[in-house]
Design a protein around this motif. Structure first.
Motif, PDB file in Angstrom:
ATOM      1  N   THR A   1       0.835  -1.203   0.000  1.00  0.00           N
ATOM      2  CA  THR A   1       0.000   0.000   0.000  1.00  0.00           C
ATOM      3  C   THR A   1       0.873   1.258   0.000  1.00  0.00           C
ATOM      4  OG1 THR A   1      -1.595  -1.224   1.315  1.00  0.00           O
ATOM      5  CG2 THR A   1      -1.937   1.138   1.128  1.00  0.00           C
TER       6      THR A   1
ATOM      7  N   LEU B   1      -4.184  -7.495  -3.950  1.00  0.00           N
ATOM      8  CA  LEU B   1      -5.627  -7.413  -4.209  1.00  0.00           C
ATOM      9  C   LEU B   1      -6.265  -8.788  -4.151  1.00  0.00           C
ATOM     10  CD1 LEU B   1      -6.183  -5.089  -7.276  1.00  0.00           C
ATOM     11  CD2 LEU B   1      -7.178  -4.855  -5.012  1.00  0.00           C
TER      12      LEU B   1
ATOM     13  N   ALA C   1      -8.086 -10.884 -10.085  1.00  0.00           N
ATOM     14  CA  ALA C   1      -7.600  -9.515  -9.918  1.00  0.00           C
ATOM     15  C   ALA C   1      -6.829  -9.039 -11.156  1.00  0.00           C
ATOM     16  CB  ALA C   1      -6.711  -9.415  -8.675  1.00  0.00           C
TER      17      ALA C   1
ATOM     18  N   LEU D   1      -8.138  -5.819 -13.099  1.00  0.00           N
ATOM     19  CA  LEU D   1      -7.331  -4.605 -13.180  1.00  0.00           C
ATOM     20  C   LEU D   1      -7.115  -4.192 -14.636  1.00  0.00           C
ATOM     21  CD1 LEU D   1      -5.832  -2.522 -11.437  1.00  0.00           C
ATOM     22  CD2 LEU D   1      -3.747  -3.782 -11.888  1.00  0.00           C
TER      23      LEU D   1
ATOM     24  N   LEU E   1      -6.201  -0.127  -5.657  1.00  0.00           N
ATOM     25  CA  LEU E   1      -5.648  -0.996  -4.617  1.00  0.00           C
ATOM     26  C   LEU E   1      -5.916  -0.426  -3.223  1.00  0.00           C
ATOM     27  CD1 LEU E   1      -3.549  -3.323  -3.732  1.00  0.00           C
ATOM     28  CD2 LEU E   1      -1.928  -1.451  -3.636  1.00  0.00           C
TER      29      LEU E   1
ATOM     30  N   VAL F   1      -9.646  -0.592  -2.324  1.00  0.00           N
ATOM     31  CA  VAL F   1     -10.081  -1.958  -2.016  1.00  0.00           C
ATOM     32  C   VAL F   1      -9.564  -2.398  -0.651  1.00  0.00           C
ATOM     33  CG1 VAL F   1      -9.855  -4.380  -2.662  1.00  0.00           C
ATOM     34  CG2 VAL F   1     -10.344  -2.689  -4.410  1.00  0.00           C
ATOM     35  N   LEU F   2      -8.296  -2.076  -0.361  1.00  0.00           N
ATOM     36  CA  LEU F   2      -7.731  -2.526   0.910  1.00  0.00           C
ATOM     37  C   LEU F   2      -8.375  -1.812   2.103  1.00  0.00           C
ATOM     38  CD1 LEU F   2      -3.937  -3.080   0.296  1.00  0.00           C
ATOM     39  CD2 LEU F   2      -5.765  -4.741   0.470  1.00  0.00           C
TER      40      LEU F   2
ATOM     41  N   GLY G   1      -7.690  -8.305   1.270  1.00  0.00           N
ATOM     42  CA  GLY G   1      -7.728  -8.532  -0.172  1.00  0.00           C
ATOM     43  C   GLY G   1      -9.110  -8.996  -0.595  1.00  0.00           C
ATOM     44  N   LEU G   2      -9.292  -9.083  -1.923  1.00  0.00           N
ATOM     45  CA  LEU G   2     -10.621  -9.434  -2.430  1.00  0.00           C
ATOM     46  C   LEU G   2     -11.001 -10.864  -2.073  1.00  0.00           C
ATOM     47  CD1 LEU G   2     -10.511  -7.869  -6.002  1.00  0.00           C
ATOM     48  CD2 LEU G   2     -12.030  -7.217  -4.146  1.00  0.00           C
TER      49      LEU G   2
END
Lengths: 291, 295
Positions: free
Chosen positions: A94, B229, B241, B245, B280, B283-284, B290-291
């Motif tokens: 991140t 992800l 993912a 993406l 990213l 989503v996080l 993660g997904l």
């Protein structure tokens, strides 16, 4: 004393002082609090761009620097908030993303100079020597602040979070609050370094604050010994000056940094500070044998 | 550009992500290491592909050579870099990997600073689809990716090696006590993952006709984002993912959303890579694991 140093020497010293601030600011987050950051240079960039844009618009250097620190700190809180949600490897990626967000947005913004960057902005009218003395004093101030934090109650709390977050939480420590505190302090100091950097050079571009620069700062922290104030300071100075002194290291700076990071992790994962501790143990054991 | 063309473009890009990300996921699944240096093997594959094609004139030979060279390089990296530091905290391996990546990148500079190009670029040509021109090389890449990853899936599902492999990922200690040589599994793992990255490197070099020391950077940074992800270690999540993406990037860079009386175009605020990482981060924040969570 002013005559002893030529302009080049002074620029070396200024650069080293800025990198000391940078490395120590990352050390607050990664070393003290155990939160890895692969995107620290982005905050330096925020400080640099804020201060430069303000100085173009006629704002005083000191005010511009403070504004840069504030904005970097605010963005630091946002990244710190992600660190409350994601941990370890997730946090590493991140924070890496933050660098690409920063450069991706700056390079598309015309008022930030797109990919060309900003140049020809006014510098503070202190003169080279006074500016150098100021950066050195600020670097020393950041060192003292680091030492103070480590010795304080807050430093102990950071260490407990870095060692074992879950246990710290069980002990009743407000982990979220202290993580955010580490991020705010670390990122606003990076903003300070950014403003100082911008006003000792003539052009800033997004690529000056990219992933490789973030890794360079991280390599200083790792080389010095994660968490060690003296180690990180020495590492920041040595790693800044070596590529400028040696032509070969300068040309293959990344090979040098990369190889160093890799070899350090492979053979001495606790850095310079770890090597010093190991040597101390060796010496003490020897005196113990004879005595 | 129509929606269909954008979708196809996105899926084609997604297949390149998939070739890179599969290797990363394999390494993460087995060793819990973010293998940043994987990117350098992508670039290495590209270099070998171009040089061997230029020397011998055979693209197929070059592709195979690139897979073997990168595969062996991957095994060497495991042996010399990761194996000795597996017992240390995870950030140690991560930083070592970044260091190795940067150093290898600079190593390519020793070989050829300007980068290498094909003398007679193979698999050129274009295809028309729904008014959009698609590069033939990208379509070939898509099918190569499907075949290789599908083959890998079969290997994992049907063969003894595959069973040993999956057992080692799930529970290394138990697998070892059943007589599986887990060190051997790790070598195979690195070989296959790195060979796939090399294929991606070669296929991308067809579309750009240039391999330079930094060729692998952006692809691989995004591949790291993708495996995060996908939930780190979940192969299904990673593959979904990858294509998600690819498609997201194709749409987000060209689509504008009206907001009141101004048009907000994401592509004008940030570039393609920033869009990927913004996705990213968002989503996080919603799903920090993660997904898809590893089963």
């Amino acid at each position: 004393m002013e005559d002893l140093l030529n302009a080049y020497d002074m620029s070396l010293i200024r650069t080293a002082a800025v990198m000391v601030i940078m490395a120590l600011s990352l050390n607050l987050i990664t070393g003290f609090c155990g939160q890895i950051s692969l995107g620290h240079a982005a905050f330096m960039g925020v400080g640099a761009y804020t201060s430069v844009v303000l100085s173009i618009n006629g704002v005083d250097f000191i005010l511009g620097t403070l504004a840069g620190m504030a904005l970097a700190g605010i963005l630091g809180i946002l990244v710190g908030l992600t660190s409350l949600r994601v941990r370890h490897d997730f946090l590493a990626i991140t924070t890496m993303g933050i660098v690409f967000l920063f450069s991706g947005i700056v390079e598309q913004s015309s008022f930030l100079g797109d990919t060309d960057g900003l140049s020809g902005y006014p510098h503070p009218a202190y003169g080279d020597f006074a500016y150098m003395v100021m950066t050195i004093l600020l670097a020393i101030a950041v060192m003292l602040l680091s030492i103070y934090i480590r010795r304080s109650w807050m430093g102990a709390t950071f260490k407990s979070i870095g060692d074992d977050e879950d246990t710290a939480r069980i002990l009743g420590i407000d982990v979220s609050l202290y993580k955010l505190a580490a991020f705010v302090m670390g990122t606003s100091l990076a903003g300070l370094a950014g403003s100082l950097y911008a006003h000792q050079t003539t052009i800033i571009q997004a690529e000056n604050f990219g992933f490789i620069e973030s890794i360079t700062v991280l390599s200083m922290v790792v080389f010095g010994g994660v968490g060690s104030i003296a180690g990180v300071t020495v590492a920041a100075i040595v790693l800044t000056l070596l590529p400028l002194w040696s032509q070969f290291i300068g040309d293959y700076k990344l090979l040098f940094y990369g190889g160093l990071l890799f070899l350090m992790m492979r053979f001495a994962p606790y850095g310079l500070a770890g090597i010093v501790v190991r040597l101390q143990r060796l010496v003490f054991r020897r005196t113990g044998d004879t005595g | 550009m129509t929606e269909l063309a954008l979708l196809v473009q996105g899926l084609l890009d997604g297949s390149i992500y998939a070739l890179i990300a599969v290797g990363l996921t394999l390494v993460y699944g087995l060793l819990r290491i973010l293998h940043v240096a994987h990117a350098a093997l992508f670039t290495l594959g590209g270099y070998v592909g171009v040089v061997v094609t230029n020397e011998t004139g055979s693209f197929i030979l070059a592709l195979v050579a690139a897979m073997i060279v990168a595969g062996i390089a991957g095994m060497i990296i495991y042996r010399l870099v990761y194996q000795p530091i597996l017992h240390l905290p995870p950030y140690v391996a991560l930083i070592a990997s970044i260091g190795l990546f940067i150093a290898m990148q600079e190593g390519f500079r020793f070989y050829d600073e300007q980068g290498v190009s094909y003398v007679n670029p193979p698999v050129q040509g274009t295809l028309e689809l729904a008014g959009q021109t698609l590069q033939l090389a990208k379509i070939v890449t898509f099918f190569v990716a499907i075949i290789l990853i599908g083959g890998l899936g079969l290997l994992a599902a049907k063969t003894r090696t595959g069973v040993a492999w999956r057992a080692t990922v799930t529970m290394p200690a138990m697998a070892e006590s059943f007589g599986i040589n887990i060190i051997q599994v790790r070598y195979i793992n690195f070989f296959i993952g790195s060979a796939l990255a090399a294929v991606a490197g070669v296929m991308v070099s067809l579309t750009t006709n240039l391999v330079e020391p930094t060729s692998g950077d952006v692809w691989s940074y995004k591949a790291l984002a993708i495996i995060v992800l996908g939930g780190l270690g979940s192969m299904r999540g990673t593959l979904i993912a990858c294509f998600a993406l690819g498609v997201l990037e194709a749409f987000a860079t060209t689509t504008c959303v009206p907001l009141g009386n101004i048009q907000i175009c994401l592509g004008e605020i940030m570039n393609r890579d920033a869009i990927a990482f913004a996705f990213l981060v968002i989503v996080l924040m919603i799903r920090p694991q993660g997904l898809f969570v590893r089963a």
